[in-house]
Design a protein around this motif. Structure first.
Motif, mmCIF file in Angstrom:
data_model
loop_
_atom_site.group_PDB
_atom_site.id
_atom_site.type_symbol
_atom_site.label_atom_id
_atom_site.label_comp_id
_atom_site.label_asym_id
_atom_site.label_seq_id
_atom_site.Cartn_x
_atom_site.Cartn_y
_atom_site.Cartn_z
ATOM 1 N N GLU A 100 0.830 -1.207 0.000
ATOM 2 C CA GLU A 100 0.000 0.000 0.000
ATOM 3 C C GLU A 100 0.860 1.250 0.000
ATOM 4 O OE1 GLU A 100 -2.220 -0.750 3.496
ATOM 5 O OE2 GLU A 100 -3.830 -1.835 2.447
ATOM 6 N N ASP A 101 1.959 1.198 0.748
ATOM 7 C CA ASP A 101 2.861 2.342 0.791
ATOM 8 C C ASP A 101 3.527 2.565 -0.567
ATOM 9 O OD1 ASP A 101 4.340 4.412 2.269
ATOM 10 O OD2 ASP A 101 6.069 3.108 1.942
ATOM 11 N N ARG A 102 3.847 1.484 -1.262
ATOM 12 C CA ARG A 102 4.480 1.624 -2.577
ATOM 13 C C ARG A 102 3.561 2.339 -3.565
ATOM 14 N NH1 ARG A 102 8.282 -3.474 -4.286
ATOM 15 N NH2 ARG A 102 9.279 -3.852 -2.286
ATOM 16 N N TYR A 103 2.293 1.979 -3.552
ATOM 17 C CA TYR A 103 1.357 2.636 -4.466
ATOM 18 C C TYR A 103 1.353 4.148 -4.246
ATOM 19 C CZ TYR A 103 -0.840 -1.425 -6.654
ATOM 20 O OH TYR A 103 -1.085 -2.545 -7.416
ATOM 21 N N HIS A 104 1.325 4.560 -2.990
ATOM 22 C CA HIS A 104 1.304 5.998 -2.702
ATOM 23 C C HIS A 104 2.611 6.656 -3.125
ATOM 24 C CE1 HIS A 104 -2.522 6.030 -0.662
ATOM 25 N NE2 HIS A 104 -2.155 5.013 0.108
ATOM 26 N N ARG A 105 3.735 6.035 -2.770
ATOM 27 C CA ARG A 105 5.022 6.668 -3.055
ATOM 28 C C ARG A 105 5.330 6.703 -4.543
ATOM 29 N NH1 ARG A 105 9.849 4.475 -0.168
ATOM 30 N NH2 ARG A 105 8.816 2.445 -0.083
ATOM 31 N N LEU A 106 4.967 5.643 -5.279
ATOM 32 C CA LEU A 106 5.209 5.648 -6.725
ATOM 33 C C LEU A 106 4.402 6.738 -7.420
ATOM 34 C CD1 LEU A 106 5.295 1.810 -7.522
ATOM 35 C CD2 LEU A 106 7.199 3.401 -7.659
ATOM 36 N N SER A 107 3.217 6.993 -6.933
ATOM 37 C CA SER A 107 2.396 8.035 -7.556
ATOM 38 C C SER A 107 2.897 9.433 -7.220
ATOM 39 C CB SER A 107 0.945 7.888 -7.098
ATOM 40 O OG SER A 107 0.840 8.057 -5.696
ATOM 41 N N GLU A 108 3.711 9.555 -6.156
ATOM 42 C CA GLU A 108 4.199 10.865 -5.752
ATOM 43 C C GLU A 108 5.602 11.164 -6.252
ATOM 44 O OE1 GLU A 108 3.909 10.662 -1.551
ATOM 45 O OE2 GLU A 108 1.707 10.766 -1.504
ATOM 46 N N LEU A 109 6.311 10.170 -6.784
ATOM 47 C CA LEU A 109 7.676 10.397 -7.265
ATOM 48 C C LEU A 109 7.665 11.273 -8.516
ATOM 49 C CD1 LEU A 109 9.332 6.878 -6.838
ATOM 50 C CD2 LEU A 109 9.828 8.945 -5.534
ATOM 51 N N PRO A 110 8.722 12.075 -8.728
ATOM 52 C CA PRO A 110 8.785 12.914 -9.940
ATOM 53 C C PRO A 110 8.798 12.061 -11.205
ATOM 54 C CG PRO A 110 10.422 13.585 -8.305
ATOM 55 C CD PRO A 110 9.844 12.295 -7.819
ATOM 56 N N LEU A 111 8.322 12.647 -12.299
ATOM 57 C CA LEU A 111 8.225 11.903 -13.548
ATOM 58 C C LEU A 111 9.590 11.501 -14.086
ATOM 59 C CD1 LEU A 111 5.377 13.839 -15.403
ATOM 60 C CD2 LEU A 111 5.248 11.618 -14.260
ATOM 61 N N HIS A 112 10.618 12.292 -13.840
ATOM 62 C CA HIS A 112 11.934 11.927 -14.371
ATOM 63 C C HIS A 112 12.523 10.736 -13.622
ATOM 64 C CE1 HIS A 112 13.064 14.476 -10.932
ATOM 65 N NE2 HIS A 112 14.225 13.830 -10.944
ATOM 66 N N ILE A 113 11.998 10.443 -12.433
ATOM 67 C CA ILE A 113 12.442 9.259 -11.683
ATOM 68 C C ILE A 113 11.507 8.083 -11.915
ATOM 69 C CG2 ILE A 113 12.838 8.326 -9.370
ATOM 70 C CD1 ILE A 113 13.657 11.080 -8.466
ATOM 71 N N CYS A 114 10.222 8.354 -11.926
ATOM 72 C CA CYS A 114 9.230 7.284 -12.054
ATOM 73 C C CYS A 114 8.236 7.638 -13.159
ATOM 74 C CB CYS A 114 8.514 7.072 -10.727
ATOM 75 S SG CYS A 114 7.291 5.749 -10.759
ATOM 76 N N PRO A 115 8.603 7.446 -14.424
ATOM 77 C CA PRO A 115 7.653 7.719 -15.505
ATOM 78 C C PRO A 115 6.477 6.756 -15.452
ATOM 79 C CG PRO A 115 9.615 6.631 -16.355
ATOM 80 C CD PRO A 115 9.880 6.943 -14.906
ATOM 81 N N GLU A 116 5.299 7.266 -15.664
ATOM 82 C CA GLU A 116 4.057 6.486 -15.686
ATOM 83 C C GLU A 116 3.708 5.875 -14.330
ATOM 84 O OE1 GLU A 116 4.274 3.608 -18.772
ATOM 85 O OE2 GLU A 116 4.743 5.067 -20.332
ATOM 86 N N GLY A 117 4.404 6.279 -13.269
ATOM 87 C CA GLY A 117 4.066 5.804 -11.942
ATOM 88 C C GLY A 117 4.296 4.330 -11.723
ATOM 89 N N LYS A 118 5.257 3.726 -12.435
ATOM 90 C CA LYS A 118 5.511 2.292 -12.312
ATOM 91 C C LYS A 118 6.924 2.045 -11.805
ATOM 92 C CE LYS A 118 2.309 0.859 -15.960
ATOM 93 N NZ LYS A 118 2.151 0.139 -17.252
ATOM 94 N N LEU A 119 7.095 0.895 -11.177
ATOM 95 C CA LEU A 119 8.398 0.506 -10.664
ATOM 96 C C LEU A 119 9.364 0.256 -11.816
ATOM 97 C CD1 LEU A 119 9.687 -0.164 -7.843
ATOM 98 C CD2 LEU A 119 9.295 -2.558 -8.414
ATOM 99 N N THR A 120 10.588 0.694 -11.661
ATOM 100 C CA THR A 120 11.627 0.508 -12.672
ATOM 101 C C THR A 120 12.824 -0.176 -12.024
ATOM 102 O OG1 THR A 120 12.661 2.649 -12.225
ATOM 103 C CG2 THR A 120 10.871 2.597 -13.868
ATOM 104 N N PRO A 121 13.746 -0.724 -12.832
ATOM 105 C CA PRO A 121 14.944 -1.338 -12.238
ATOM 106 C C PRO A 121 15.739 -0.367 -11.377
ATOM 107 C CG PRO A 121 14.711 -2.006 -14.525
ATOM 108 C CD PRO A 121 13.668 -0.977 -14.280
ATOM 109 N N GLU A 122 15.821 0.891 -11.792
ATOM 110 C CA GLU A 122 16.581 1.876 -11.025
ATOM 111 C C GLU A 122 15.945 2.132 -9.669
ATOM 112 O OE1 GLU A 122 15.573 2.252 -14.142
ATOM 113 O OE2 GLU A 122 17.512 1.903 -15.146
#
Length: 741
Positions: free
Chosen positions: A459-481
């Motif tokens: 649940e925490d991941r969903y909130h944090r991924l949606s709040e991360l900047p687009l240059h770090i988390c494009p499309e609000g999804k988890l990435t390898p980085e």
């Protein structure tokens, strides 16, 4: 009732029309029968009749012929792109895959070295012990056979039957003719034999007198071997077979047509067509057929057993592939022997230094020996089988691949407490065995704590991924980085539960475990938390459908009945031709995989036994220690069960009398005073993270936070907090669930 006209193909001269079909408008009327009209047979009153237009009838004005139903002939293909595309589909590769692909070249080379070295060693051992005595024993018989054959040739023994026939027929002229021919042959052949004998004797004397000893021995050995081969009995060959020759059937079009007839896929009027010749393909035959119109690949799958019977092979030797260009085109691969009984070999993970879990990794091979790559990204996997068919080993191979990626967090729980998963304690963040408490640890409570911990993390991941900047988390999804950034603390996570039915049927915590696992299997894969469960009892009682249905990928090894196979692979799998009950007991580690990719098929999983697993996990632990990613149970960081198990009671204890609403940060400070070893780290946080920590801990119990207004120093201050009534309701519900359990 129809008129036939043909459209003249381009290039044909005019006036060469050929008949074709055309539609005519038939005005229909209900005609009264005329009893005086002559007719053949009985005409029923009120029968509908069709009236054809008569060009000479003045009442037929306005009636015209219908439009043709056949489209005009066009030059195909109408464009160069389609022309090239059509030929690209039909073009066969210049070189086979085992020549072009490096991994297959390596496999072929290794096989050739292994095979021919075994053959050479086999014969080298038997040369002095078996073959040489046989040669010496058969050589005299070979010399006699050679001498007798030479005598028969010199004296024209083959013509004796003709001469006797002429005597029996009293045909003097024919007999005299054959006698003269025989005399001429004997005279010439005798001279040739005499010269050959003299030359051979001279050569033998020359070798004996002048040749070195090694050459003389070589000549004697060659002559003795030749005579021994000639004198060997036909039913007992001189050289033994270094390998077993399996039963092979040379396939022909007649056999394929017969198989489709007995399978009910064709009839006498409609048979199959062969768009390409039948040919060898690896250790088997490749046959591509076009079924009659109206028959589909699904029909062929349903007739799999009858097709195998029609080809006189075992069902495990026949494999069907769908062709994307046509619904009625089917590609068959007929193996020379049962390929599923051939071991797939050791896991390549034994030679891997590390694995990138974001990429597919080797899991096994298919029926033809081609590598099958697995991935656990964005999905959950259900593994089911009867006992001792390789279920645990198949699931463990995936967990071993995850262990070799130091940035993957592992949760491992084994309901049967077997030795198979024990060594994962070296790398697992959370681990538990069985359902019986031991050494002061309750594995079921530990599992429940881990599930709550993981649910809060998701649940925490969903909130944090949606709040991360687009240059770090494009499309609000988890990435390898993101997953490898320790500050963000969102690594890829694999949650493994073997023999899950042991936990789901627990009398006290089974319902809550089921609820949490359903949530994780449904929601967690989207944020990088994959769930893999295995069971030998996939029924609704031991493993309810509400959990099974959340698994996107299914892997079924041998089961007892097709209904069980359908339960594991999903409803409708049997009608698609997927039936794990057809697998044999000898097919260890072999199963049907569905949902991991677009294709469903057979996987012969690689083997990693207990010692292999220990080697891999020892390497994985060293790798994680070097990367600094060991955590949780692997480094002795035991979870704090009180945080999730008794937090309701702790919060209730710190609430003052008459306090209906309290700020979250105030409660955290009070909790830190109550249990500093448990809640002390929370109290050291900033006000906002402090409140979020309490919110995450209470969320599994359905307790939310809201804005609470307080007047401080004459000013209205709003902060998030909780209500006493919500805490009381959650405690009541928890106690009711325990009593019901």
């Amino acid at each position: 009732m129809t008129e036939t006209t043909t459209f003249t193909p381009s290039g044909d001269p005019e006036g060469t029309e050929r008949p074709t079909a055309a539609v005519l408008p038939f005005p229909l009327k209900k005609a009264d029968p005329d009893p005086t009209a002559p007719s053949e047979g009985v005409v029923k009153p009120g029968e509908w009749e069709a009236e054809l237009p008569d060009p000479d009838d003045p009442e037929a004005d306005g009636l015209t012929d219908g439009d043709p139903v056949d489209p005009p002939r066009e030059v195909y293909p109408p464009s160069a792109a389609e022309w090239m595309q059509e030929r690209d589909k039909n073009r066969l590769p210049v070189l086979p895959d085992w020549v072009k692909l490096p991994d297959q070249r390596t496999a072929v080379r290794k096989w050739a070295v292994r095979h021919y070295s075994a053959v050479v060693g086999y014969h080298a051992v038997r040369l002095p012990l078996v073959y040489t005595p046989k040669i010496c024993l058969y050589a005299p018989r070979g010399a006699w056979r050679w001498s007798a054959a030479t005598g028969r040739w010199v004296f024209d023994a083959e013509g004796k039957t003709l001469r006797l026939a002429a005597v029996a027929a009293e045909d003097a002229a024919e007999y005299l003719k054959l006698s003269r021919q025989r005399n001429d042959r004997v005279r010439l052949r005798g001279i040739v034999a005499a010269i050959a004998s003299m030359v051979g004797l001279a050569a033998a004397l020359t070798l004996y007198v002048m040749a070195p000893s090694w050459l003389l021995l070589l000549a004697v050995a060659t002559l003795t071997t030749t005579l021994g081969a000639v004198g060997a009995p036909a039913d007992r060959p001189l050289i033994d077979m270094a390998k077993v020759t399996f039963r092979k059937r040379r396939l022909s079009s007649d056999i394929v047509i017969r198989a489709h007839e007995v399978a009910g896929l064709t009839s006498k009027d409609q048979t199959v067509a062969f768009p390409r010749p039948i040919g060898r393909d690896g250790d088997g035959w490749r046959v591509v057929v076009d079924l009659p119109y109206g028959k589909t690949f699904e029909d062929a799958m349903k007739a799999h057993g009858r097709l195998a019977s029609g080809m006189d092979i075992a069902p495990t030797q026949l494999f069907l592939d769908k062709d994307e260009t046509s619904g009625r085109r089917v590609s068959y691969w007929i193996a020379d022997r049962d390929p599923l009984a051939v071991p797939s070999g050791k896991s390549p993970l034994l030679g891997a230094t590390r694995v990138d879990f974001w990429k597919p990794f080797p899991w096994g091979v298919d029926e033809r020996g081609n590598a099958v790559m697995a991935t656990m990204l964005w999905l959950s996997l259900l593994v089911g089988a009867v006992p001792r068919q390789g279920k645990t080993f198949s699931a463990r191979t995936i967990a071993l691949a995850a262990a070799l990626d130091p940035y993957v967090r592992l949760y491992v729980f084994d309901g049967k407490a077997s030795p198979d998963w024990r060594k994962f304690a070296l790398v697992a963040h959370r681990i538990g065995f069985g359902i019986v408490p031991k050494n002061g640890i309750d594995p079921v409570a530990h599992l429940l704590t881990s599930l709550r911990e993981l649910k809060a993390d998701v649940e925490d991941r969903y909130h944090r991924l949606s709040e991360l900047p687009l240059h770090i988390c494009p499309e609000g999804k988890l990435t390898p980085e993101i997953s490898r950034d320790r500050k963000l603390n969102m690594p890829l996570t694999l949650f493994v539960v073997d023999e899950v039915q042991e936990y789901l049927t627990h009398p006290e915590h089974g319902k809550e475990i089921l609820s949490l696992m359903v949530y994780l299997a449904r929601v967690a894969p989207a944020v990088g938390v994959s769930v893999m469960t295995s069971t030998q009892k996939p029924d609704d009682k031991a493993c309810p459908s509400e959990l099974r249905d959340q698994h996107q990928a299914r892997f079924a090894l041998r089961v007892g009945a097709y209904q069980v196979s359908d339960t594991i692979l999903g409803a409708g799998s049997y009608s698609e031709g997927l039936d794990a009950s057809k697998l044999l007991k000898s097919h260890k580690g072999v199963g049907l995989l569905k949902g991991m990719s677009d294709d469903s098929g057979i996987v012969r999983t690689y083997l990693a036994d207990g010692r292999d697993a220990e080697r891999i996990l020892t390497r994985a632990a060293a790798l994680r220690e070097a990367e600094g990613t060991l955590s949780g149970d692997a480094v002795g960081e035991a979870p704090a069960p009180e945080t999730s198990a008794t937090i309701l009671d702790d919060v209730a204890a710190v609430l003052g009398k008459g306090e209906a609403k309290v700020w979250s940060e105030t409660i955290v400070d009070r909790l830190a005073d109550l249990r500093p070893e448990t809640y002390g780290p929370w109290a050291e946080l900033e006000p906002k993270p402090k409140a979020e920590a309490l919110t995450a801990a209470l969320k599994p119990f359905g307790i939310g936070t809201g804005q609470i207004s307080r007047r401080i120093d004459g000013e209205q201050v709003n902060k998030r907090g909780i209500k006493r009534d919500d805490i009381a309701t959650a405690i009541t519900q928890r106690n009711q669930n325990r009593d019901a359990g």
